[in-house]
Design an enzyme around this catalytic site. Structure first.
Site, PDB file in Angstrom:
ATOM      1  N   PRO A  67       0.833  -1.210   0.000  1.00 38.11           N
ATOM      2  CA  PRO A  67       0.000   0.000   0.000  1.00 38.11           C
ATOM      3  C   PRO A  67       0.862   1.252   0.000  1.00 38.11           C
ATOM      4  O   PRO A  67       0.936   1.962   1.001  1.00 38.11           O
ATOM      5  CB  PRO A  67      -0.798  -0.128   1.290  1.00 38.11           C
ATOM      6  N   CYS A  68       1.473   1.523  -1.086  1.00 39.76           N
ATOM      7  CA  CYS A  68       2.414   2.634  -1.118  1.00 39.76           C
ATOM      8  C   CYS A  68       1.724   3.983  -1.001  1.00 39.76           C
ATOM      9  O   CYS A  68       2.369   5.001  -0.803  1.00 39.76           O
ATOM     10  CB  CYS A  68       3.245   2.592  -2.391  1.00 39.76           C
TER      11      CYS A  68
END
Length: 107
Positions: free
Chosen positions: A55-56
Site C-alpha cells: 500500500p504505497c
DNA sequence: GGAGTGACTTTTT
DNA sequence: GAAAAAGCCACTC
C-alpha cells in the site's frame, strides 16, 4: 534479505487509516536511507493497491504531503492517491495531510 | 568497485 | 513562505 524487502514488509504492516513517512521507515530500519526507501518503492510499484500487496499510498513525505506519485503503472495520477487516502479516513488540505502527527504510524 | 541516479529531508536563500 | 542547494544512503551499471 535486501533493504528494500524490509521496506516492503514494514509498509505492509501499516494499518488502514494510518500513514508513514519515508524517513520513519528508514529510521525503523536503523538507517537514514530515506531515498533508498523511495527507490525500493519505485521498483515495485506493481500491484500495490487492493491486490493485497504494497500500500504505497500510505507512504507520504515528511511534511505530510503526498510526495511522489502512486499508481504510475496503473495509470492513476496522484489525484487518485489522495482520494484513496481520504477513503481511509485521512483528510487532506492543499495536498497535505490534516492531523498528520495523529495519522502517522510509528510501528 | 567506482560513478551515476533517485517516489527524500533539511537547511539556506 | 516558496525555491534552490546540500546531504543521505541503497541500488544499478
Amino acid at each position: 534479505m535486501k533493504f528494500s524487502d524490509k521496506v516492503y514488509e514494514l509498509v505492509k504492516k501499516i494499518p488502514k487509516g494510518k500513514v508513514t513517512t519515508y524517513k520513519e521507515i528508514a529510521s525503523v530500519l536503523g538507517t537514514n536511507a530515506y531515498r533508498a526507501v523511495g527507490i525500493a518503492m519505485s521498483k515495485n510499484t506493481d500491484g500495490f493497491l487492493s491486490k493485497g500487496k504494497i500500500p504505497c499510498h500510505r507512504i507520504v513525505a515528511s511534511d505530510g504531503s503526498i510526495g511522489g506519485f502512486c499508481g504510475v503503472k496503473t495509470g492513476k495520477p496522484i489525484k487518485d492517491k489522495k482520494k484513496l487516502l481520504i477513503k481511509e479516513e485521512i483528510k487532506f488540505e492543499k495536498n497535505k495531510i490534516i492531523n498528520f502527527s495523529e495519522k502517522l504510524f510509528r510501528f
